[in-house]
Design an enzyme around this catalytic site. Structure first.
Site, PDB file in Angstrom:
ATOM      1  N   THR A 189       0.862  -1.177   0.000  1.00  0.00           N
ATOM      2  CA  THR A 189       0.000   0.000   0.000  1.00  0.00           C
ATOM      3  C   THR A 189       0.903   1.233   0.000  1.00  0.00           C
ATOM      4  O   THR A 189       2.078   1.134   0.372  1.00  0.00           O
ATOM      5  CB  THR A 189      -0.879   0.038   1.261  1.00  0.00           C
ATOM      6  N   GLU A 334      -5.826  -3.620  -0.988  1.00  0.00           N
ATOM      7  CA  GLU A 334      -6.277  -4.741  -0.143  1.00  0.00           C
ATOM      8  C   GLU A 334      -7.466  -5.494  -0.742  1.00  0.00           C
ATOM      9  O   GLU A 334      -7.833  -6.552  -0.254  1.00  0.00           O
ATOM     10  CB  GLU A 334      -6.691  -4.217   1.240  1.00  0.00           C
ATOM     11  N   LYS A 442     -13.634  17.371  11.101  1.00  0.00           N
ATOM     12  CA  LYS A 442     -14.665  17.341  12.134  1.00  0.00           C
ATOM     13  C   LYS A 442     -14.854  18.756  12.661  1.00  0.00           C
ATOM     14  O   LYS A 442     -13.968  19.305  13.307  1.00  0.00           O
ATOM     15  CB  LYS A 442     -14.272  16.374  13.254  1.00  0.00           C
ATOM     16  N   TRP A 447     -19.205  15.819  10.812  1.00  0.00           N
ATOM     17  CA  TRP A 447     -18.246  15.541   9.743  1.00  0.00           C
ATOM     18  C   TRP A 447     -18.519  16.395   8.519  1.00  0.00           C
ATOM     19  O   TRP A 447     -19.654  16.544   8.073  1.00  0.00           O
ATOM     20  CB  TRP A 447     -18.344  14.075   9.321  1.00  0.00           C
TER      21      TRP A 447
END
Ligand code: AMP
Length: 542
Positions: A189, A334, A442, A447
């Site tokens: 990754t 993944e 935030k 959010w």
């Protein structure tokens, strides 16, 4: 005989190993071309039959150097036919092909080569300077093999040319007997948090992933397609295209190192490309080039866009101005990587045009064998009502169960992998990614979706690229900071951009500040590098 054995299926059985893709293509589509752009801009022509034959020679030469099942052999190369040969030559003998991303920082390349314990490295000659910097720190590498051939005189370390290495082979190697659950590919990754982590694909997972991506709603290649994977083979398994293209008999066009708009345009026209896959920045570059040159996308019919969110302005330009269908897909290293795509269903096709487009801009529905859900902070399932965001969780036979040489458990008690993305899922089963959990802003306990603001800003004609990050704020915790890269020759003021956002996003999402930059920094896989933006613009530790 027990009842169990009498009930066993009576069908033929073979291991689901990836060598079957190239052998199938060699036998039934043997003369189908595989075209590669070289570093100097010429095109080289190969075929599936040539690739299968030469991959076996590579296998034989690797066996001759003592490579055995499970050994890691690395590649550091762009997309070309020899790189495809390398994948099959390494995987065919049960060794593991570790695709190293040359765009990573030197220290990360050193880290992943050492972590993987790579024994042999096949690399493009163009990367010799990079290798000169990293190889002194990579003691496990016994041999460097350079594509396409020959060894530069000024190489600071011993190398052998790829063609010379193939000549070391005796007879072509035999690929039989590999277990389908054995590892065949290793991809790290991009390390946006901490060190890169290795995802170790099995033959079986790559096999199932390639078949699943060939479904109509995903890649949908046929033997009449000409497929251009702009997504590099070192990024997330090249979205499986080095497996799915031969599985379908499609002609394959490999762009090499030249991914700029002019090079892609000429490749599309010269080779009659019908399908292409890549991250949004690639298509934005191509469209900017076409706007300047007045050129067209010729034979191109469909593009798969993923890796980061497809901005509405990009989808609109491709579909409305150029008549190219956009399939917006989501996935991650993944997940092999393709997991969802926003192709319509009977129900969404019937929606009014504006809503249809809104659906197409979502990340879409899971492909067969991928399961998804949303979970809250408490680990409880969040309703799939298109409004409530939650942590996007995924599971399936093409999803990582653990990282390579990493002890930590990455699945929850029910076998779900937390993608690190925050999303909603609507009544049609369409996922909409609202943010990476670490990029969420935030503000006052609520959010704010940075992706949504970025998309809206990018629909302004003067904006080439935009990034939104959270800036620490005494009262609200965080407030959005908007970073903008203007289009060549265009200008806009902060006031104009804020006015453009008015009515398009919630009032309290409005960025507190707009900053203009020459270039928005992109990371190793062409995505906006928010870690760097946060470090450079608001002094947050990387
Ligand atoms: P990588 O493993 O480098 O492919 O990165 C995977 C991550 O890229 C995902 O977890 C998402 O955060 C992001 N990503 C991939 N595709 C999309 C997409 N279509 N829209 C938004 N984010 C995406």
């Amino acid at each position: 005989m027990t009842e169990k054995t009498t009930l066993a299926g009576l069908m033929q059985d073979h291991a689901l190993t990836v060598d079957r893709f190239i052998d199938f293509a060699a036998r039934w589509h043997g003369t189908t071309p595989v075209v590669s752009r070289t570093v100097t801009g010429e095109t080289e022509r190969s075929s599936y039959a040539d690739i299968a034959q030469r991959a076996r020679l590579l296998s034989s030469a690797l066996l001759g150097r003592g490579i055995v099942e499970g050994d890691r052999v690395a590649t550091l190369a762009m997309n070309h036919a020899r790189h495809v040969e390398a994948w099959y030559g390494v995987m065919g003998i049960g060794a593991v092909c570790h695709t190293v991303n040359p765009r990573l920082f030197d220290e990360q390349i050193v880290y992943i080569i050492n972590h993987a314990g790579d024994r042999i490295l096949l690399a493009d000659a163009a990367f010799v300077p990079l290798l000169g910097r990293v190889l002194p720190h990579c003691p496990s590498i016994e041999q460097v093999i350079l594509f396409p051939d020959g060894s530069p005189e000024d190489s600071p370390f011993p190398t052998i040319g790829y063609e010379a290495f193939l000549r070391e082979a005796g007879a072509a190697a035999n690929w039989a007997g590999i277990d389908e659950r054995a590892a065949c590919g290793l991809c790290y990754t991009s390390g946006t948090t901490g060190q890169p982590k290795g995802v170790l694909y099995s033959h079986r997972s790559n096999y199932l992933h390639a078949l699943a991506t060939l479904q109509h709603d995903f890649m949908n290649f046929s033997a009449r397609d000409v497929v251009l994977p702009v997504v590099p083979m070192f990024h997330a398994n090249a979205w499986g295209i080095a497996f799915s293209a031969p599985a379908s008999g499609a002609k394959l066009v490999m762009p090499g190192a030249r991914l700029d708009g002019a090079s892609l345009e000429s490749l599309i026209h010269e080779e009659g490309v019908t399908f292409a896959a890549g991250v949004p920045t690639v298509w934005q570059g191509l469209l900017q080039h076409l706007a300047r040159s007045g050129g067209s996308l010729g034979t191109l019919k469909r593009v798969l866009i993923g890796g980061s969110a497809c901005p509405p302005a990009l989808l609109q330009a491709l579909e409305d101005d150029h008549g190219v269908e956009v399939v917006h897909a989501w996935g991650m290293t993944e997940t092999s990587p393709v997991a969802t795509a926003a192709s319509p269903t009977v129900a969404t096709v019937a929606l009014p045009a504006e809503q249809r487009r809104a659906q197409a801009l979502k990340q879409g529905r899971p492909m067969f064998d991928v399961d998804l859900c949303l979970k809250g902070e408490d680990g409880e399932i969040v309703p799939h009502n298109g409004a409530t965001p939650g942590h996007l969780m995924v599971r399936g036979s093409t999803v990582a169960g653990a990282y390579f040489r990493h002890d930590a458990d990455i699945l929850d008690a029910e076998g779900w992998f937390d993608t690190g993305d925050v999303a909603t899922i609507d009544e049609h089963g369409f996922v909409r990614i609202t943010d990476r959990s670490k990029d969420l802003i935030k503000s006052g306990g609520e959010w704010i979706s940075s992706i949504e603001i970025e998309n809206m800003v990018m629909s302004h004609p003067a904006v080439a690229n935009a990034a939104v990050v959270g800036q620490p704020h005494e009262r609200w915790g965080e407030r959005p900071l908007l970073i903008v890269e203007a289009r060549e020759g265009a200008t806009a003021t902060s006031g104009e951009l804020i006015a453009h956002l008015e009515g398009r996003i919630a009032k309290w999402w409005m960025p507190d500040e707009v900053r203009f930059v020459d270039r928005i920094p992109l990371g190793a896989t062409g995505k906006i590098d928010k870690k760097r933006i946060r470090a450079e613009m608001i002094g947050q530790p990387a």
